[in-house]
Design an enzyme around this catalytic site. Structure first.
Site, short mmCIF file in Angstrom:
data_model
loop_
_atom_site.label_atom_id
_atom_site.label_comp_id
_atom_site.label_asym_id
_atom_site.label_seq_id
_atom_site.Cartn_x
_atom_site.Cartn_y
_atom_site.Cartn_z
N ASP A 101 3.97 -52.11 -22.29
CA ASP A 101 4.60 -53.61 -22.63
C ASP A 101 6.29 -53.05 -22.65
OD1 ASP A 101 4.65 -52.49 -24.99
OD2 ASP A 101 3.72 -54.13 -25.95
N SER A 102 6.57 -51.99 -22.52
CA SER A 102 8.08 -51.64 -22.52
C SER A 102 8.59 -52.38 -21.31
CB SER A 102 8.10 -50.23 -22.38
OG SER A 102 7.34 -49.63 -21.35
N ASP A 146 -1.41 -51.97 -21.43
CA ASP A 146 -1.03 -52.57 -22.78
C ASP A 146 -1.54 -53.76 -22.84
OD1 ASP A 146 -0.04 -50.26 -24.56
OD2 ASP A 146 2.24 -50.84 -23.77
N LYS A 174 -4.89 -50.07 -23.83
CA LYS A 174 -4.26 -49.57 -25.12
C LYS A 174 -3.71 -50.84 -25.93
CE LYS A 174 0.36 -47.50 -24.91
NZ LYS A 174 1.12 -48.56 -25.59
N GLU A 210 -1.84 -51.35 -29.90
CA GLU A 210 -1.11 -50.96 -31.04
C GLU A 210 -1.71 -51.15 -32.18
OE1 GLU A 210 2.99 -51.93 -30.57
OE2 GLU A 210 3.21 -51.33 -28.47
N GLU A 237 3.45 -42.15 -31.35
CA GLU A 237 4.60 -42.37 -31.28
C GLU A 237 5.62 -42.27 -32.35
OE1 GLU A 237 5.67 -45.84 -28.96
OE2 GLU A 237 7.95 -45.54 -29.38
O1 KIV Z 1 4.94 -49.67 -23.78
C1 KIV Z 1 5.27 -48.21 -23.66
O2 KIV Z 1 5.97 -47.90 -22.59
C2 KIV Z 1 4.50 -47.45 -24.59
C3 KIV Z 1 5.13 -46.25 -24.39
C4 KIV Z 1 6.24 -46.16 -25.24
C5 KIV Z 1 4.04 -45.40 -25.02
O3 KIV Z 1 3.75 -48.00 -25.24
#
Ligand code: KIV
Length: 266
Positions: A45-46, A84, A112, A114, A181
């Protein structure tokens, strides 16, 4: 490259060969990363920050994630695709299941999430339904407002013991992988040793089973101009993007990246 599966990742952990993961948001970069030997593509989600220009990941929607996951799937050649679950897409168990299903149907092989120990129930429910889960611990950017900034997590013995216990609990709940992280290297090493599932690190030192970086960061592209300590610009010594990604793969496999200058202490 033969298809990367959970068995492949377990095998790499067992033989001590580092796993290479990179964020990826479209088909062309997916193909380029696969050709360079990247084993796991993360639709992070970056993308809210590096593609959409937001100042955090919070505005990203499940629809955004599904769009980019489907794009990556079309360019993929054998890598494991991890997507994510964005901010608040797991606010309830029902949302967690429905939104994870949407990302799996878009092409993800793993979801994934968080969080920390509190993810155990969701992870168990997803795993029972055949969805592998990576638990992202430590600095979880969706909680940036709670943390008061992008700060190293797990410093001090009490925080470290809590993260170690959470990691064990999430493995027991059925997590297929952990991602740490911005965690002190010593703690990341302890967690990696304590669990049987693969542990991927970003700003977590070189002892984890693998590494991930944000694509734009490792290509030296930054909207804000602020480069986190754990980032290495692989474009500096290369003349093309494919060569830079290949150099990243080689550096992770050779345990040359991350170096001491990219690590955090306890
Ligand atoms: O969203 C993302 O790119 C991430 C990485 C920083 C691991 O979660």
């Amino acid at each position: 490259m033969p298809d990367v599966t959970l068995t492949t990742l377990q095998g790499l952990k067992q033989k001590g060969e580092k796993i290479v993961m990179l964020t990826c948001y479209d088909a062309t970069f997916a193909r380029t990363a696969c050709d360079a030997g990247v084993e796991m593509l993360l639709i992070g989600d970056s993308l809210g920050m590096v593609l959409q220009g937001h100042d955090s990941t919070l505005p990203v929607s499940v629809a955004d994630m599904a769009y980019h996951t489907a794009s990556v799937k079309r360019g993929n050649r054998g890598a494991m695709i991890v997507a994510d679950l964005p901010f608040m897409a797991n606010a309830t168990l029902e949302q967690t299941l429905n939104n994870s299903a949407m990302l799996m149907q878009a092409g993800a092989h793993m979801i994934k999430l968080e969080g920390a120990g509190w993810l155990a129930e969701s992870i168990g429910q997803l795993a029972e339904r055949g969805i592998p889960v990576c638990a992202h611990m430590g600095l979880t950017p969706q909680a940036v407002n709670l943390f008061g900034g992008y700060k190293v997590q797990g410093r001090g013995e009490a925080q470290a013991e809590k993260m170690l216990a959470d990691a064990r609990a999430l493995e027991a709940a059925g997590a297929a992988m952990l991602l740490l992280e911005c965690v002190p290297s010593e703690l990341a090493a302890r967690i990696t040793e304590a669990v049987r599932i693969p542990v991927i690190g970003i700003g977590a030192g070189s002892a984890t089973d693998g590494q991930v970086l944000v694509l734009h960061d490792m290509l030296g592209l930054s909207l804000s101009g602020r480069v986190p300590k754990f980032v290495k610009n692989f474009m500096q010594a290369q003349s093309s993007i494919p060569a830079a990604i290949a150099a990243y793969v080689r550096a992770v496999k050779a345990v040359e990246f991350p170096a001491a200058e990219h690590e955090f202490s306890a």
